[in-house]
Design an enzyme around this catalytic site. Structure first.
Site, short mmCIF file in Angstrom:
data_model
loop_
_atom_site.label_atom_id
_atom_site.label_comp_id
_atom_site.label_asym_id
_atom_site.label_seq_id
_atom_site.Cartn_x
_atom_site.Cartn_y
_atom_site.Cartn_z
N LEU A 40 30.10 -26.48 -51.22
CA LEU A 40 29.59 -25.33 -50.50
C LEU A 40 29.80 -24.16 -51.45
O LEU A 40 30.84 -24.05 -52.10
CB LEU A 40 30.39 -25.08 -49.21
CG LEU A 40 29.95 -25.79 -47.95
CD1 LEU A 40 30.92 -25.48 -46.81
CD2 LEU A 40 28.54 -25.43 -47.54
N ASP A 41 28.82 -23.28 -51.52
CA ASP A 41 28.93 -22.12 -52.40
C ASP A 41 30.17 -21.30 -52.06
O ASP A 41 30.68 -21.34 -50.95
CB ASP A 41 27.70 -21.21 -52.24
CG ASP A 41 26.43 -21.88 -52.68
OD1 ASP A 41 26.48 -22.71 -53.60
OD2 ASP A 41 25.38 -21.57 -52.10
#
Length: 187
Positions: A40-41
């Site tokens: 996930l960023d």
């Protein structure tokens, strides 16, 4: 072993820093042998899985396996039917990649605690929420998709992988999954 983790905003989905002072998975006390399954960023939050099982990463992330991932996305502006239809239809070209069809629909404001730092607020422009379910996951794809239809992402929370849901796991918490929960990922 498979672990479900509610990744906070501002934490890298890796154990080492890219730059001094960055928050990483190392601060959450995971067993030494686990690694993240996917990413996930830094500026995204929500469900991420970690495992010590060899080959699980490829099995989960291989596009041919088609494991769905569901996100709740707060966007800048009042999202409309045309935008969600364009997202759902697929075919948006993002950095040379043509997106696959997905599910996208407006949804109510989820009952998540406010993000720290807070999402920007503009008195003249409302925000709205979209639930999106994809079976692919290119770098920053959801953010690029919402921007491509005129609604930039302000907050992105992954709430489901396969049929396993984030549920009541609080921000920064993790727990080992049981065999029934692990099988839900593959459904």
């Amino acid at each position: 072993m498979v672990i479900a983790f509610h990744k906070p905003y501002g934490v890298l989905s890796q154990f080492t820093q890219d730059q001094p002072g960055q928050r990483t998975l190392a601060e959450f006390g995971f067993p030494a042998s686990v690694y993240p399954l996917g990413r996930l960023d830094l500026d995204s939050e929500g469900l991420i899985l970690l495992s010590d099982e060899p080959g699980m990463n490829n099995r989960l992330l291989d596009p041919s396996a088609g494991h769905s991932r569901t996100y709740l996305v707060q966007v800048d502006g009042a999202v409309d039917l045309e935008a969600t239809q364009r997202l759902s239809k697929g075919g948006l070209v993002i950095k040379g990649h043509r997106t696959l069809p997905c599910r996208a629909a407006p949804c109510n404001d989820p009952d998540f605690p406010p993000r720290d730092p807070p999402v920007r607020f503009r008195k003249e422009i409302p925000t709205s929420w979209v639930e999106m379910t994809l079976k692919e996951g290119k770098n920053r794809q959801v953010r690029r998709m919402t921007a491509a239809v005129g609604f930039p992402t302000l907050r992105l929370i992954r709430v489901r992988i396969g049929s396993f849901e984030l549920g009541a796991l609080k921000v920064g918490e993790w727990r080992e999954m049981n065999p029934t929960e692990i099988s839900a990922i593959w459904k």
